[in-house]
Design a protein around this motif. Structure first.
Motif, PDB file in Angstrom:
ATOM      1  N   THR C 137     -22.975  39.484 -44.956  1.00  0.00           N
ATOM      2  CA  THR C 137     -21.636  39.198 -44.438  1.00  0.00           C
ATOM      3  C   THR C 137     -21.133  37.835 -44.935  1.00  0.00           C
ATOM      4  OG1 THR C 137     -22.640  38.364 -42.413  1.00  0.00           O
ATOM      5  CG2 THR C 137     -21.851  40.622 -42.359  1.00  0.00           C
ATOM      6  N   GLU C 138     -21.809  37.324 -45.967  1.00  0.00           N
ATOM      7  CA  GLU C 138     -21.401  36.101 -46.674  1.00  0.00           C
ATOM      8  C   GLU C 138     -21.411  34.850 -45.805  1.00  0.00           C
ATOM      9  OE1 GLU C 138     -17.746  37.587 -48.225  1.00  0.00           O
ATOM     10  OE2 GLU C 138     -18.631  38.002 -50.172  1.00  0.00           O
ATOM     11  N   GLN C 139     -22.169  34.892 -44.703  1.00  0.00           N
ATOM     12  CA  GLN C 139     -22.252  33.695 -43.868  1.00  0.00           C
ATOM     13  C   GLN C 139     -23.088  32.606 -44.528  1.00  0.00           C
ATOM     14  OE1 GLN C 139     -23.108  34.387 -39.619  1.00  0.00           O
ATOM     15  NE2 GLN C 139     -22.674  36.531 -40.018  1.00  0.00           N
ATOM     16  N   ILE C 140     -24.065  33.049 -45.386  1.00  0.00           N
ATOM     17  CA  ILE C 140     -24.899  32.066 -46.080  1.00  0.00           C
ATOM     18  C   ILE C 140     -24.039  31.272 -47.066  1.00  0.00           C
ATOM     19  CG2 ILE C 140     -26.940  31.765 -47.529  1.00  0.00           C
ATOM     20  CD1 ILE C 140     -27.959  33.100 -45.163  1.00  0.00           C
ATOM     21  N   ASP C 141     -23.149  31.984 -47.743  1.00  0.00           N
ATOM     22  CA  ASP C 141     -22.241  31.306 -48.683  1.00  0.00           C
ATOM     23  C   ASP C 141     -21.344  30.340 -47.926  1.00  0.00           C
ATOM     24  OD1 ASP C 141     -23.282  32.640 -50.806  1.00  0.00           O
ATOM     25  OD2 ASP C 141     -21.881  34.316 -50.637  1.00  0.00           O
ATOM     26  N   ALA C 142     -20.907  30.766 -46.729  1.00  0.00           N
ATOM     27  CA  ALA C 142     -20.064  29.893 -45.913  1.00  0.00           C
ATOM     28  C   ALA C 142     -20.813  28.617 -45.539  1.00  0.00           C
ATOM     29  CB  ALA C 142     -19.610  30.626 -44.653  1.00  0.00           C
ATOM     30  N   CYS C 228     -37.184  37.278 -47.992  1.00  0.00           N
ATOM     31  CA  CYS C 228     -36.675  38.648 -48.120  1.00  0.00           C
ATOM     32  C   CYS C 228     -35.245  38.725 -47.582  1.00  0.00           C
ATOM     33  CB  CYS C 228     -37.564  39.630 -47.363  1.00  0.00           C
ATOM     34  SG  CYS C 228     -39.204  39.767 -48.071  1.00  0.00           S
ATOM     35  N   GLY C 229     -34.991  38.051 -46.461  1.00  0.00           N
ATOM     36  CA  GLY C 229     -33.651  38.079 -45.882  1.00  0.00           C
ATOM     37  C   GLY C 229     -32.628  37.477 -46.832  1.00  0.00           C
ATOM     38  N   LEU C 230     -32.988  36.361 -47.481  1.00  0.00           N
ATOM     39  CA  LEU C 230     -32.047  35.692 -48.375  1.00  0.00           C
ATOM     40  C   LEU C 230     -31.779  36.513 -49.629  1.00  0.00           C
ATOM     41  CD1 LEU C 230     -33.286  31.988 -48.155  1.00  0.00           C
ATOM     42  CD2 LEU C 230     -31.136  32.904 -47.293  1.00  0.00           C
ATOM     43  N   ARG C 231     -32.676  37.429 -49.953  1.00  0.00           N
ATOM     44  CA  ARG C 231     -32.467  38.261 -51.143  1.00  0.00           C
ATOM     45  C   ARG C 231     -31.725  39.545 -50.837  1.00  0.00           C
ATOM     46  NH1 ARG C 231     -36.340  37.749 -55.674  1.00  0.00           N
ATOM     47  NH2 ARG C 231     -36.809  39.956 -55.550  1.00  0.00           N
ATOM     48  N   ALA C 232     -31.315  39.764 -49.578  1.00  0.00           N
ATOM     49  CA  ALA C 232     -30.612  41.006 -49.215  1.00  0.00           C
ATOM     50  C   ALA C 232     -29.309  41.115 -49.999  1.00  0.00           C
ATOM     51  CB  ALA C 232     -30.327  41.027 -47.717  1.00  0.00           C
ATOM     52  N   LYS C 233     -29.028  42.326 -50.442  1.00  0.00           N
ATOM     53  CA  LYS C 233     -27.788  42.574 -51.204  1.00  0.00           C
ATOM     54  C   LYS C 233     -27.099  43.791 -50.626  1.00  0.00           C
ATOM     55  CE  LYS C 233     -29.384  40.999 -55.620  1.00  0.00           C
ATOM     56  NZ  LYS C 233     -30.681  41.508 -55.965  1.00  0.00           N
ATOM     57  N   GLY C 234     -25.823  43.930 -50.915  1.00  0.00           N
ATOM     58  CA  GLY C 234     -25.105  45.121 -50.461  1.00  0.00           C
ATOM     59  C   GLY C 234     -24.771  45.047 -48.995  1.00  0.00           C
ATOM     60  N   SER C 235     -24.804  46.187 -48.318  1.00  0.00           N
ATOM     61  CA  SER C 235     -24.416  46.176 -46.911  1.00  0.00           C
ATOM     62  C   SER C 235     -25.589  46.598 -46.038  1.00  0.00           C
ATOM     63  CB  SER C 235     -23.216  47.086 -46.702  1.00  0.00           C
ATOM     64  OG  SER C 235     -23.553  48.408 -47.054  1.00  0.00           O
TER      65      SER C 235
END
Lengths: 260, 265, 273
Positions: C137-142, C228-235
């Motif tokens: 949900t792009e919160q890491i980028d935020a 593993c969580g940080l490498r999650a992609k997609g939805s």
């Protein structure tokens, strides 16, 4: 022409249907009759209960009160098993297309042919290709859903639903999120369904262009019931301020929208 | 955030425990219901063969390497644990007994089942969960195809068959691991270890593990399908369901292990 | 795709794929080490860590796992003692060694490793699901956009909480195993509790080995799961995949670490262990 259809009696009838979610009433007293071979649009603002209404027809939701009749049979009291015969005759195209990720388009369309039509795998796949051709997806037949655009996925979902030739087809926002060209293609498909195959279509939509190009009749859902019902011309001429606000797409007016 | 008195804190604790108990009871009830409908769907044993084969293939492919590695380490670990004892007594002929017995009856089936739950069970929950949140299950029902018959039953059967097969293979790999460590760390010859296994272990030791794996496979299958098909709320919901699945599977594995051991099957 | 003859093409294809897989694995391992070092560095940076986060994580990782660890280890303790007594019953009928050996193994291995396995499952999945959801949900980028290091904000508090709580839960789990095992021995085989609950074989070496194992699992689980969580992609699919990978990754790390420490322990202390 329309009178002739109506005289055959409605194929689907909602009688005073009520449905609440977690104590919040969505449908309060909704009554609506849909004639055979008709393209009926159900319109209204988001969250007003349009999708909820049609999901009752195939038993994905159960009414709290009221009755639902399909082809002279009361269906609201059926259990999950009892609904399977109904679902063979009433198909639904979901808003998210709901194609199975693990299968190619052909395999997706072949699934109901195999399971319901009793075809062997090879025959089902051949038949599926023909069906995909009808929605102009022949060249994408062996692709997986994830590789395609929303419009293509929706067309494939329509092909899958139509594969077993249901008498009634429910469309949940078939053109939402599509570009105008794809949207008009889907409109044409729905119209052809009624005109050439004699199927009944119930379309949930707020795409004004679709509504006024292909609808036979329009039911406007507002505050848990049908506020207005009529042909596109009748609705356009409606003196009701709420109806006028919706079909003109005005932001201010008498309409009460939850959440604003 | 308001400060509650000591009485309020204790009441809150009971409230929390009660809510948790209700939650556990609800999930357990859901699993029993699912088990019931799976059994009912099996009564005239009809199943989508393609789905079964697809699932067997996928689950096997996914889990064989990790299960083999786990089993190898498990066997080696059991030998290490008994090593000080064996070395002190100089009773190398007993090394295979302790390690082999623990591996076949307990450690092998449990560790393999835990790994299987983490790999295949979690994956199944994620896959079914994604299908649920994208309404693919409702899509099946709308096509007049029963999701239990079409999706769930082949998965349950595939998981049980696969876990039993993996446990049988894993047992052998684990004994090999035990023997390899015995050779490397304790200098026990392969043949000594082999005789130690052969003299002290019987088919009933192997079979008890297999019976257990049958039950574990069923538990993992039902748990993972239940949590997968009851997902709510998008990506967050799928993650939460996978989490709940691995926890519930681990608890059911331990409970089943306890009862099966006591019943001495 | 290629116009080379079939077998050769498929062979080179396969080799390419294996090679790519190997490169991917090496790169992932390298990234994992980088994340671990970053986390260790983060322990000395106070700035990015939200206030109260460690306590909150201790509650999520520790308190919420108490029942889970107690139930699973309790049942395992009963089963292990039952099986052992069954064997002794067949051979000698002398149960005097069961309790004293059991507690030696609990302290040096069973308590840390089985608790570690259970936490790898519960905590690993929880961390990966949460961080994975934030990633997609792009919160890491935020977070990055607002100048906060995701490692400091997300991994470090979980790391600190996990290390403390894994040790605490190991003590609890071991105690419950011992107690449950003793009860089983007493009621199913009539073993005298005074003989069963005998600590005379447990030495400082066993305690040290158990502590080292427990600490290393406490460090490995949040780092592997967070990775593993940080490498999650997609939805939703990506989050499910990340969670699965975390459970397997963390469980396997526990097994491998156990193996390494046990071998080292045996090589150093030998028969006196």
């Amino acid at each position: 022409m329309k009178d002739a259809k109506a005289s055959a009696g409605p194929v689907i009838e909602f009688r005073s249907v009520a449905k609440a979610f977690g104590g919040k009433p969505v449908l309060k007293d909704l009554s609506l009759a849909v004639g055979r071979g008709e393209v009926m649009f159900i319109i209204g603002t988001s969250g007003v209960g349009k999708s909820v209404t049609i999901k009752h027809l195939i038993g994905l939701l159960r009414v709290d009160a009221g009755e639902i009749w399909f082809d002279g049979q009361r269906i609201d009291q059926l259990d999950e098993r009892g609904f399977y015969p109904v679902r063979r005759r009433v198909g639904m195209v979901f808003q998210n297309a709901t194609l199975f990720d693990s299968m190619t388009l052909t395999e997706n369309v072949a699934l109901p042919l195999r399971k319901l039509g009793g075809l062997r795998m090879k025959a089902a796949l051949e038949q599926a290709r023909v069906r995909l051709g009808e929605v102009h997806l022949t060249e994408f037949a062996d692709r997986y859903p994830a590789e395609l655009s929303d419009g293509m996925r929706k067309r494939a979902a329509i092909a899958r639903t139509l594969a077993t030739d249901p008498e009634v087809v429910l469309f949940d926002e078939p053109t939402t999120g599509l570009d105008p060209v794809s949207a008009r293609r889907i409109d044409r498909l729905i119209r052809e369904l009624a005109d050439h195959r004699g199927a009944t279509a119930i379309v949930v939509s707020h795409d004004l262009t679709s509504i006024f190009t292909i609808a036979d009749r329009i039911a406007f859902v507002y505050q848990g019931g049908i506020r207005a019902l009529g042909t596109p011309a009748e609705l356009q001429a409606s003196p009701d301020e709420v109806v006028q606000q919706f079909i003109r797409g005005k932001s201010s007016g008498p309409m009460e929208t939850p959440g604003f | 955030m308001s400060r509650r008195g000591e009485g309020g804190r204790i009441a809150g604790l009971f409230e929390g425990a009660g809510a948790a108990a209700i939650n556990v009871a609800r999930e357990a009830g859901g699993m029993v219901m699912l088990l019931g409908s799976v059994l009912r769907a099996l009564v005239p044993p009809s199943m989508d063969g393609r789905e079964l084969v697809r699932n067997l293939h996928k689950m096997g492919n996914r889990s064989v390497p990790i299960v083999a590695l786990t089993a190898f380490f498990a066997g080696a670990l059991m030998t290490i644990q008994s090593a000080p004892f064996v070395q002190r007594l100089g009773a190398t002929s007993l090394a295979g007994w302790a390690a082999g017995y623990a591996v076949l009856r307990e450690i092998g089936p449990i560790l393999i089942a835990l790994m299987f739950s983490g790999r295949v069970g979690a994956n199944n929950t994620a896959e079914l969960g994604t299908m649920t949140v994208t309404e693919q299950l409702d899509g099946l029902r709308a096509l007049a195809i029963d999701p239990v018959r079409y999706l769930i039953v082949p998965r349950v059967v595939a998981m049980i068959v696969m876990l039993v097969a993996l446990t049988a293979i894993g047992d052998l790999v684990a004994l090999l691991g035990g023997a390899a460590l015995g050779k490397a760390a304790l200098g026990i010859e392969w043949t000594t270890m082999y005789h130690s296994f052969a003299d002290n272990l019987g088919p009933q030791d192997f079979l008890q593990g297999i019976w257990k794996s049958l039950a574990f496979g069923g538990a993992i299958a039902i748990t993972s399908c239940h949590f997968g098909t009851t997902v709510r709320g998008g990506a967050v919901g799928v993650g939460r369901a996978v989490n709940a699945q691995v926890v519930a599977s681990a608890v059911s594995i331990m409970l089943l292990d306890f009862f099966l051991t006591y019943m001495n099957i | 795709m290629s116009d080379r003859p079939g077998i050769l093409a498929s062979l080179t294809d396969r080799i390419t794929r294996v090679g790519e897989g190997a490169i991917g694995t090496v790169r992932a391992a390298f990234d994992l080490v980088v994340l671990f070092l970053g986390t260790l560095g983060g322990l000395f940076r106070r700035a990015g860590r939200p206030r109260g986060a460690v306590v909150e994580q201790m509650h999520i990782i520790g308190n919420r796992s108490v029942v889970f660890v107690a139930v699973t280890l309790g049942f395992l303790g009963m089963v292990m003692v039952y099986q052992t007594c069954l064997q002794f019953n067949k051979v000698t009928g002398d149960f005097s060694q069961v309790g004293v050996q059991f507690i030696r193994l609990i302290v040096s291995d069973f308590a840390p490793t089985l608790t570690g396995m259970m936490l790898a499952t519960r905590v690993g999945a929880g961390i990966a699901a949460e961080i994975g959801s934030m990633k997609v949900t792009e919160q890491i980028d935020a977070l990055r956009m607002s100048g906060v290091l995701p490692v400091d904000y997300l991994i470090v508090p979980r790391f600190m909480a996990s290390v403390v709580m894994t040790v605490a839960l190991t003590v609890l789990g071991g105690a419950i195993m011992w107690l449950a095992g003793g009860l089983t021995a007493q009621y199913s085989f009539g073993v005298n509790p005074n003989i069963f609950y005998d600590l005379s074989l447990v030495t400082g070496v066993h305690v040290g080995l158990g502590l080292v194992k427990s600490l290393s699992y406490g460090m490995a689980i949040p780092v592997v799961a967070g990775f593993c969580g940080l490498r999650a992609k997609g939805s939703s699919e990506g989050v499910g995949w990340a969670t699965t990978a975390a459970v397997i990754g963390a469980s396997f790390s526990v097994i491998v670490l156990d193996f390494i420490w046990s071998i080292l322990g045996f090589m150093i202390f030998g028969g006196s262990l």
